[in-house]
Design a protein around this motif. Structure first.
Motif, PDB file in Angstrom:
ATOM      1  N   GLN A   1     -21.525  66.280  -9.051  1.00 31.40           N
ATOM      2  CA  GLN A   1     -20.986  66.833 -10.299  1.00 31.40           C
ATOM      3  C   GLN A   1     -20.938  65.766 -11.393  1.00 31.40           C
ATOM      4  O   GLN A   1     -21.270  66.046 -12.561  1.00 31.40           O
ATOM      5  CB  GLN A   1     -19.592  67.415 -10.050  1.00 31.40           C
ATOM      6  CG  GLN A   1     -19.612  68.722  -9.256  1.00 31.40           C
ATOM      7  CD  GLN A   1     -18.214  69.239  -8.979  1.00 31.40           C
ATOM      8  OE1 GLN A   1     -17.212  68.545  -9.176  1.00 31.40           O
ATOM      9  NE2 GLN A   1     -18.127  70.477  -8.515  1.00 31.40           N
TER      10      GLN A   1
ATOM     11  N   THR B   1     -23.108  65.940 -14.921  1.00 35.75           N
ATOM     12  CA  THR B   1     -22.411  65.954 -16.211  1.00 35.75           C
ATOM     13  C   THR B   1     -23.191  65.183 -17.269  1.00 35.75           C
ATOM     14  O   THR B   1     -23.115  65.501 -18.467  1.00 35.75           O
ATOM     15  CB  THR B   1     -21.008  65.338 -16.052  1.00 35.75           C
ATOM     16  OG1 THR B   1     -20.276  66.118 -15.110  1.00 35.75           O
ATOM     17  CG2 THR B   1     -20.265  65.323 -17.386  1.00 35.75           C
ATOM     18  N   HIS B   2     -23.970  64.208 -16.837  1.00 40.41           N
ATOM     19  CA  HIS B   2     -24.646  63.318 -17.777  1.00 40.41           C
ATOM     20  C   HIS B   2     -26.150  63.519 -17.878  1.00 40.41           C
ATOM     21  O   HIS B   2     -26.761  63.081 -18.863  1.00 40.41           O
ATOM     22  CB  HIS B   2     -24.368  61.856 -17.390  1.00 40.41           C
ATOM     23  CG  HIS B   2     -22.926  61.484 -17.432  1.00 40.41           C
ATOM     24  ND1 HIS B   2     -22.098  61.569 -16.330  1.00 40.41           N
ATOM     25  CD2 HIS B   2     -22.148  61.021 -18.449  1.00 40.41           C
ATOM     26  CE1 HIS B   2     -20.877  61.177 -16.659  1.00 40.41           C
ATOM     27  NE2 HIS B   2     -20.876  60.832 -17.945  1.00 40.41           N
TER      28      HIS B   2
END
Length: 508
Positions: free
Chosen positions: A391, A395-396
């Motif tokens: 996760q 996210t990036h």
């Protein structure tokens, strides 16, 4: 009242029974671990990491167990059950080869009895709760011993070549394989009937095959500054004074006594049930008895002599390969009258001991430990860590996560619990992880996971290479993982995100 010998099962039926018991041993451990464990043992995690790449050697050990893991991983994904089933499979194969050797000396029923007894040694069941170099060594040691014996009895150069081949493979598993091999050479010196030119030719052939088998690894050792030997030297504990050496030997033997306790209890039962006036006829030649004595005892004796001579503290695990023929020696000495009833009783007892040991170990490390809030290598929330890692990465970036820099235990657990395709950069070190190049980290990016706890870490505290990666990270953070039901036992893992610079050039 004893049943006549004719009532005993045939050799084929006994072989089939042993096969069924062996398959059951593998299955029960795999199912138990798959259902109960939420993380994998340290040594198993290590092999799940190393097994992702074929190398001529690894910084701690020779390569064969990791090559085997690599081959298995080509057909299945990493999991918590996989290494444990591989460990038990190694034991079952070793026991099968021990059965084949026992058949050279004993009739089928007594040979089967010897294998059942050998399986009771804790190293051959509950002590093999991870796939490591100790468990992987057993089948190769058994194969080398069998081939060597057949070479001395068949006078065949083919068997001498086989003995050399399996001796080389044994050393490719773990260097301590030279200890039981030294025992076999001692037998050659003591059995004067083998002192002729044909034996010398066979021995030279076996040595040449052994050297050829080892040659790729020997080249790797030279090119890598003999890294496993440097590691071994860094972890041995030298002893000062003869008293300290004797104390180490005494402690080692006490531990080995505990490891063979189930076997000793069943042997006591056999001795008690055997009528005093009856012993099974066992027309073994003197040279056969000599071979059984030396092949059985030499691994343990040579290990102790090594500890005394080198002044090194003996580790309990060094006895893991010392009892492979213990059942054969026990049957030779006790000579129990092997009836169908006795064989059935020992089979039932053996199965019961295996089930109890499996249930006790697995439940003790998982459900019982959870109940009392204790942390073990088997109840760490590895799936939660893998999910959090994935996760944070997503996210990036949308690029696939290919590399995680962390200690070997966390890395192996990530591969087993949700991230099977990652390459682990062990402690951020390219020396320990030659399968990850610096340009791979730059192109692919990476997640860095640093276990902040000092107690129970699987790597050095604050490894400089890993700290350097964290220092250059774009984003960092921490996770609190609930390990055990006591807040004091929670694990703090610091994470860092290294963005991929050129995902299109990332090695697949």
């Amino acid at each position: 009242m004893f049943l006549p010998a004719a009532a005993l099962p045939s050799g084929r039926r006994l072989s089939n029974l042993l096969i069924v018991l062996g398959l059951a041993q593998i299955l029960i451990w795999g199912v138990a671990a798959g259902l109960a464990y939420s993380s994998t043992e340290l040594d198993s995690a290590e092999q799940l990491v190393w097994g992702a790449a074929i190398e001529g050697g690894y910084w701690k050990h020779p390569p064969l167990p990791s090559w085997i893991m690599n081959g298995v991983l080509r057909f299945t994904d990493p999991s918590v059950a996989l290494p444990l089933m591989m460990a038990q499979a190694a034991i079952v194969i070793a026991l099968a080869l021990s059965w084949r050797l026992a058949r050279e000396f004993l009739p089928p029923a007594q040979a089967a009895l010897s294998v059942l007894l050998t399986s009771l040694v804790l190293y051959h069941n509950a002590g093999a709760d991870s796939y490591n170099h100790n468990t992987a060594l057993l089948p190769f040691q058994a194969a080398a011993t069998l081939a060597f014996f057949l070479a001395t009895r068949r006078d065949s150069l083919l068997y001498w070549a086989g003995a050399g081949f399996f001796a080389g493979l044994s050393i490719l598993v773990k260097y301590v394989a030279v200890m039981p091999l030294a025992g076999l050479l001692l037998y050659l010196l003591l059995d004067r009937s083998l002192h002729h030119r044909r034996t010398l030719i066979g021995l030279l052939l076996g040595a040449a095959v052994c050297a050829l088998t080892l040659s790729p690894h020997l080249l790797w050792l030279q090119q890598n500054d003999y890294a496993p030997f440097q590691y071994a030297q860094s972890v041995v504990l030298p002893l000062q004074g003869f008293g300290a050496k004797l104390g180490s030997v005494a402690s080692f033997l006490v531990t080995q006594l505990y490891r063979v306790l189930p076997l000793l209890l069943v042997l006591a039962l056999l001795a008690w049930r055997r009528p005093r006036e009856k012993k099974e006829a066992m027309p073994l030649q003197q040279r056969d008895r000599l071979f059984i004595w030396i092949a059985t005892l030499s691994p343990l004796v040579v290990t102790i002599l090594f500890g005394l001579a080198s002044g090194t503290r003996l580790e309990a695990r060094w006895g893991a390969n010392a009892f492979l023929l213990s059942g054969l020696l026990a049957v030779m000495l006790l000579r129990p009258v092997t009836t169908a009833g006795l064989l059935k009783l020992i089979t039932v007892l053996t199965v019961g001991v295996h089930v109890l040991l499996c249930a006790g170990l697995v439940l003790g490390k998982s459900m019982v430990a959870e109940h009392f809030g204790r942390t073990t290598r088997a109840n760490f929330p590895a799936a939660e860590l893998a999910q959090a890692t994935q996760q944070a990465w997503r996210t990036h970036t949308t690029a696939p996560l290919r590399i995680v820099a962390t200690d070997i235990w966390l890395g192996g657990n990530l591969r087993a619990f949700g991230l099977p395709d990652i390459a682990v950069l062990i402690d951020g070190s390219h020396h320990k992880s030659p399968w990850v190049r610096r340009e791979d980290v730059r192109n692919c990016g990476a997640m860095v996971l640093d276990d902040q706890s000092k107690d129970g870490r699987a790597g050095p505290v604050n490894p400089p290479e890993q700290l350097a990666l964290i220092a250059g990270a774009a984003t960092t953070g921490t996770w609190q993982l609930a390990w055990g039901n006591d807040m004091k036992q929670r694990r703090t893992v610091r994470w860092a995100y290294l963005p991929p610079q050129d995902p299109s050039r990332c090695a697949q």
